[in-house]
Enzyme design. Structure first.
Site, PDB file in Angstrom:
ATOM      1  CG  PHE A  25      -2.071  -1.202   1.101  1.00 35.80           C
ATOM      2  CD1 PHE A  25      -2.848  -1.095   0.285  1.00 35.80           C
ATOM      3  CD2 PHE A  25      -2.413  -1.849   2.239  1.00 35.80           C
ATOM      4  CE1 PHE A  25      -4.146  -1.881   0.219  1.00 35.80           C
ATOM      5  CE2 PHE A  25      -3.431  -2.603   2.351  1.00 35.80           C
ATOM      6  CZ  PHE A  25      -4.108  -2.721   1.349  1.00 35.80           C
ATOM      7  CB  THR A  46      -3.068  -4.418  -6.454  1.00 32.15           C
ATOM      8  OG1 THR A  46      -4.340  -4.607  -6.151  1.00 32.15           O
ATOM      9  CG2 THR A  46      -2.681  -4.099  -7.844  1.00 32.15           C
ATOM     10  CG  ASP A  47      -2.676  -5.387   0.144  1.00 33.93           C
ATOM     11  OD1 ASP A  47      -4.007  -6.106  -0.054  1.00 33.93           O
ATOM     12  OD2 ASP A  47      -2.279  -5.139   0.878  1.00 33.93           O
ATOM     13  CE1 TYR A  48     -10.730  -6.658  -0.189  1.00 31.76           C
ATOM     14  CE2 TYR A  48     -11.138  -4.254  -0.289  1.00 31.76           C
ATOM     15  CZ  TYR A  48     -11.438  -5.654  -0.171  1.00 31.76           C
ATOM     16  OH  TYR A  48     -12.992  -5.856  -0.016  1.00 31.76           O
ATOM     17  CB  ALA A  88      -3.126  -1.264  -3.979  1.00 30.48           C
TER      18      ALA A  88
END
Ligand code: BGC
Length: 780
Positions: free
Chosen positions: A275, A306-308, A310
């Site tokens: 993030f 990606t992260d959540y 992001a």
């Protein structure tokens, strides 16, 4: 490497399943041109086979179908079981989704996979991701606890068990290992990683990847690992989650990057972006990070997710005005899959039409997604991870037994004055504290699919251990948290912390009365699981004030007190260390925590864990870590103008590598093979460790190195290796170590990885503070 299973398809063809027939024909068509290549060497042949298959598939995919593969959506799992949002089904059927996460159980996964395989035009199977962080159903200690075992074989086994359970439950992709180096215990996610040290962090990273992926990713009991969070996520300023990260290239390469690299070297097939920003550019849009470093320099060819959300978050970072701008940045930086941001699926088509991105950018990302599916064997059997009888695999007695073993190995004995521990199974024991009869918190944060109802509480563990030979009294003594504002936040996040109907005063009175009846008191104090993990940063990392009050009231009875800590981060414990004779760090120990703690309390297991992150004296010391630099003015108590605090020591309360045993180990002098080492030679050394206490036990002998003079400043010591040895009472063993030329290397002024001749020091001992010393010189 996986092979397309023609035989199986041939058999199923005869059974007449229409869907299988279509997939088979597609597969066969794709594979036919490479038939001669298959006769060649296995590895290149397999890769070629995969390339042919994917080329053929991609040649038939529309742009929309390609973009759909880059979309990763969460499903809804609620306490009563899975529930599917209507639009997911629609998205899957329309080929707008490449992977789903937060969906498991064979039935549910099959239902979703059916939609992808039976109802989309090209029948491309879905990936199923999940946060399997320290076990799936059988929950192991939080990763910071597992790291404290220093036992990579055990950690690998825990990961393998997690993979077996997760794959039996329909999952084929785990969002683990989390390998972020963390030196700020205010950050709630320190519990998810291996602590402060790059060398140990790298070994742990490798162990997880090996455990998850095994030797054959396409086997039905192995899963794709996802290294996270790339990169530097653990260095958030002030320990505040999601906060800015800013660090020198040198620190990145020396300290923060090695565990990611180690995980990739071990074969991890996917990477999750972080993030935070890296050098002013969010990791998710950072071309230097994802293309120059990850792909080119490190040669990574797997999947980047990606992260959540992001990608859309890059708008808040301030590097783009809208989703199309940040979507462009992410794709061009090298992000393949968009987790829950729905930017790719909504923007890429028009971006391509506007000429802002290229077809090649999209194709590269799609290929990475399809390759991951291929490697998992999903094209030859989309239902490979849909096991018929998961209950045979999940939480089987052998797995629970290992969870108990892992929890015992993870515990760190911080103090044991007067050998108060182990306790005798006689007389009377008072078990006091809000965590003494708790199960919910024991499995810790990120125990996503774990069922806390199956956890063994300390109270039941102790009762089972004493087998009626000692009386066990219990009092809650305090609420876990009394602060109403904090309570509100934690409970809003699902902590379920209940406030007792009795007043705090009444609880303490009862606890004191209970303590007074007993011969010895065991206090179970610490954090709620929800006080650690994601978005769970704390500015004060001591025990909560009401728990401190309880502890001092019980201490005042004069009864001998054993403090058992349950928590997911280093705590500040100066008062506790000064007053309480015995302190055992049990972390959040997982499903079998209570039984494992009882094993340690009563001596069925002699504790052997060692901290992998420093416990500060106070928050004011943070960051405090053992491998600090000397500075130009190293601390000198007699000289005011040296680097130190007026009010607290520089050293942490409990240093890296520290942990006691019921027995005692002493170290002999270090014997070196030479004191003048020529460049390129290997240095051998030996030390004799003796168990001169009264129990058999395991010791972790740690080897540290200091480069005295170099072209750049070097840490005062760095962990290079360690040995774990079991010694019977009175037994001695000679442990040998080697240092290779690689171990002496570092990044010089030009960031080249080199050795430089000069003076070095070697330290060997049972923690990073109490060490034997030897010296040698490296010559040309
Ligand atoms: C976390 C990741 C996790 C992801 C999916 C994010 O908020 O940072 O570690 O894998 O959610 O659940």
């Amino acid at each position: 490497m996986h092979e397309v299973n023609f035989r199986r398809y041939a058999i199923e063809l005869q059974t007449g399943n229409m869907l299988i027939r279509i997939v088979f024909l597609l597969t066969l068509a794709a594979c036919l041109p490479q038939a001669p290549a298959a006769a060649q060497e296995k590895q290149p042949g397999d890769d070629r086979q995969m390339a042919f298959f994917i080329d053929s598939l991609m040649s038939r995919m529309t742009l929309d179908e390609k973009i759909g593969q880059l979309n990763l959506l969460t499903s809804d799992m609620d306490v009563t079981g899975p529930s599917m949002r209507k639009n997911y089904a629609e998205d899957i059927r329309k080929g707008r989704v490449g992977a789903i996460f937060n969906a498991y159980t064979p039935e549910y996964v099959k239902q979703l996979q059916d939609m992808a395989v039976k109802q989309t035009r090209l029948h491309i199977p879905l990936l199923f991701g999940y946060d399997v962080i320290h076990g799936h159903k059988t929950i192991f200690p939080v990763p910071l606890g597992m790291a404290a075992s220093w036992d990579t074989a055990a950690v690998e086994k825990a990961a393998r068990i997690a993979a077996e359970e997760a794959s039996a439950d329909g999952i084929n992709w785990v969002y683990s290992p989390m390998v972020d180096i963390a030196r700020d215990p205010r950050w709630g996610r320190v519990m998810e990683g291996a602590g402060e040290d790059p060398r140990l962090g790298s070994l742990m990273a490798r162990a997880y990847v090996k455990g998850y992926q095994g030797n054959d990713l396409s086997a039905s009991h192995t899963v794709l690992a996802c290294v996270k969070h790339f990169a530097l996520y653990g260095a958030a300023e002030g320990g505040r989650d999601y906060n800015t990260v800013d660090m020198s290239r040198r620190r990145m390469f020396e300290t923060y990057l090695p565990p990611y690299k180690a995980a990739l070297d071990a074969g991890a097939g996917s990477v999750m972006t972080s993030f935070n920003e890296v050098n002013g550019i969010p990791a998710t849009g950072n071309r230097w990070l994802l293309k120059d470093l990850l792909r080119r320099q490190w040669g990574f060819s797997g999947l980047v997710v990606t992260d959540y959300t992001a990608i859309p978050e890059m708008i808040s970072h301030g590097v783009g005005r809208n989703t199309s701008e940040v979507g462009t940045q992410a794709l061009q930086a090298g992000v393949d899959m968009d987790m829950q941001g729905e930017v790719y699926v909504t923007q890429l088509k028009s971006l391509l039409q506007e000429g802002k991105i290229s077809r090649q950018d999209i194709d590269t990302a799609v290929r990475h997604v399809l390759e991951a599916k291929y490697r998992l064997g999903l094209f030859s059997d989309p239902y490979r991870y849909v096991h018929e009888n998961p209950d045979k695999v999940i939480m089987s007695p052998d797995k629970l037994a290992f969870a108990r073993e892992m929890a015992r190995k993870s515990m760190v004995l911080l103090k044991n004055a007067g050998q108060l521990l182990p306790l005798k199974k006689s007389g009377s024991i008072a078990l006091i504290g809000p965590l003494a009869d708790d199960r919910r918190d024991l499995i810790g944060a990120w125990s996503a699919a774990g069922d806390w109802h199956r956890a063994v509480s300390l109270l039941s563990g102790v009762k089972a251990a004493v087998e009626g030979r000692a009386k066990v009294y219990y009092a809650k003594g305090a609420n876990l948290v009394d602060d109403t504002a904090l309570l509100r936040k934690l409970n809003a996040a699902g902590a379920d912390i209940t406030v007792d109907a009795k007043s705090p005063e009444q609880l303490i009175r009862e606890a004191v009365a209970t303590a007074e009846r007993a011969d010895v008191v065991v206090m179970a104090l610490g954090e709620s699981a929800a006080m650690t993990g994601e978005a769970a940063s704390r500015s004060d990392i001591g025990l909560t004030p009401n728990q401190q009050e309880l502890l001092s009231a019980v201490y005042a009875t004069g009864k001998p007190v054993v403090l058992v800590l349950m928590n997911g981060r280093p705590l500040t414990l100066p008062w506790e260390d000064a007053h309480i004779p015995a302190i055992l760090e049990s972390w959040f120990g997982g499903t079998e925590a209570g039984a494992a703690i009882a094993d340690v309390l009563f001596g069925a297991y002699n504790p052997s864990g060692k901290l992998t992150i420093s416990f500060p004296v106070s928050v004011g010391q943070i960051p405090v870590y053992y491998s600090h630099k000397s500075t130009g003015r190293p601390a000198d108590p007699g000289n005011k103008y040296t680097s130190k605090y007026l009010d607290i020591p520089n050293e942490p309360l409990y240093p890296f590598g520290y942990g006691l045993s019921y027995t005692h180990f002493s170290y002999g002098d270090i014997v070196l093979s030479t004191r003048k080492l020529r460049r390129g030679e290997i240095l051998r050394m030996a030390v004799t460790v003796t168990n001169d206490g009264h129990y058999d036990g395991t010791e972790t002998a740690q080897l540290y190195l200091r480069d005295r003079v170099a072209s750049v400043t070097r840490p005062v010591k760095e962990l290079k290796d360690y040995r774990q040895v079991f010694l019977k009472q009175g037994e001695s063993k000679r442990l040998t170590f080697t240092l290779t030329p690689e171990d002496l290397k570092f990044y010089n002024r030009d960031m080249q990885w080199v050795t430089e001749p000069g003076d070095f020091e070697i330290f060997i001992g049972g923690n990073s503070r109490d060490l034997q010393r030897a010296a040698f010189t490296l010559t040309e």
